[in-house]
Write an enzyme that holds these catalytic residues in place. Structure first.
Site, mmCIF file in Angstrom:
data_model
loop_
_atom_site.group_PDB
_atom_site.id
_atom_site.type_symbol
_atom_site.label_atom_id
_atom_site.label_comp_id
_atom_site.label_asym_id
_atom_site.label_seq_id
_atom_site.Cartn_x
_atom_site.Cartn_y
_atom_site.Cartn_z
ATOM 1 C CE1 TYR A 113 28.038 46.499 31.190
ATOM 2 C CE2 TYR A 113 27.027 44.410 30.580
ATOM 3 C CZ TYR A 113 28.085 45.292 30.503
ATOM 4 O OH TYR A 113 29.188 44.973 29.749
ATOM 5 C CG ASN A 138 37.310 51.162 34.918
ATOM 6 O OD1 ASN A 138 38.010 51.907 35.593
ATOM 7 N ND2 ASN A 138 37.134 49.890 35.214
ATOM 8 C CB CYS A 195 34.873 47.210 33.876
ATOM 9 S SG CYS A 195 36.421 47.410 33.013
ATOM 10 C CG HIS A 196 37.539 41.546 34.507
ATOM 11 N ND1 HIS A 196 38.253 42.511 35.194
ATOM 12 C CD2 HIS A 196 37.603 40.423 35.263
ATOM 13 C CE1 HIS A 196 38.736 41.974 36.309
ATOM 14 N NE2 HIS A 196 38.348 40.708 36.378
ATOM 15 C CD GLU A 216 38.579 37.911 38.627
ATOM 16 O OE1 GLU A 216 37.389 37.919 39.011
ATOM 17 O OE2 GLU A 216 39.213 38.954 38.388
#
Length: 189
Positions: free
Chosen positions: A123, A146, A154-155, A181
């Site tokens: 962040y 979002n 945002c993950h 991912e």
């Protein structure tokens, strides 16, 4: 391509808005698009969300959404299928940013362009990237508002100590996306 149909009674431009719900590896997703691009993604699109989201979008965008009428959502649906099949960069889509403004839009645009598949950012680091190094909490608020989660990833935003932080789709969804991912080990189900 921008599909504007002229001003509405309140002066806003009426835009064609289409929506659909698609199944995914993390549950049903509500998707909405305009002629500019994808405008809304909602996790956990149960019957209640399916009922309220079109009306909510109508109020926000000044046009009555229609369910998957002209193909605006064909490419986003195809790209989401590729993403959940594990293909990096599958979510590079045209986006309609009209549901976010100011600092939040600045942060979300940086996130969309500057945090690639398979990586994470803190962040505080994201705040620094947009020129506001002391605004880590404000970045968290931007993540919470979002309108395009998953596509504007945002993950991929985590705490500086390596903790997951929050996530509007729920922490289990965040874990699953980061595992997909390759950032976290795959969860055992």
């Amino acid at each position: 391509m921008d599909i504007e149909t002229g001003p509405t009674d309140d002066g806003r431009a009426a835009t064609v808005v289409e929506w659909t719900v698609v199944e995914s590896a993390i549950g049903p997703l509500f998707l909405a698009a305009t002629g500019r691009g994808l405008v809304r993604v909602e996790f956990h699109a149960d019957a209640e969300r399916r009922e309220r989201m079109p009306a909510r979008l109508a109020g926000q965008l000044g046009a009555e959404p229609v369910e998957r009428a002209s193909g605006l959502l064909a490419e986003p649906v195809r790209r989401l299928d590729r993403y959940f099949a594990g293909e990096p960069d599958a979510l590079d889509l045209p986006l309609d940013w009209s549901l976010t403004t100011g600092f939040n839009r600045q942060v979300l645009r940086e996130l969309a362009s500057g945090v690639p598949y398979g990586t994470v950012v803190g962040y505080g680091e994201l705040a620094r990237r947009v020129g506001q190094p002391g605004a880590a909490q404000a970045v968290g608020a931007a993540m919470g508002s979002n309108p395009l989660p998953l596509v504007v990833p945002c993950h991929r935003v985590v705490e500086s100590d390596g903790g997951l932080g929050g996530f509007g789709g729920g922490l289990e969804t965040k874990r699953r996306l980061l595992a997909l991912e390759g950032v976290l080990p795959a969860p055992l189900f």
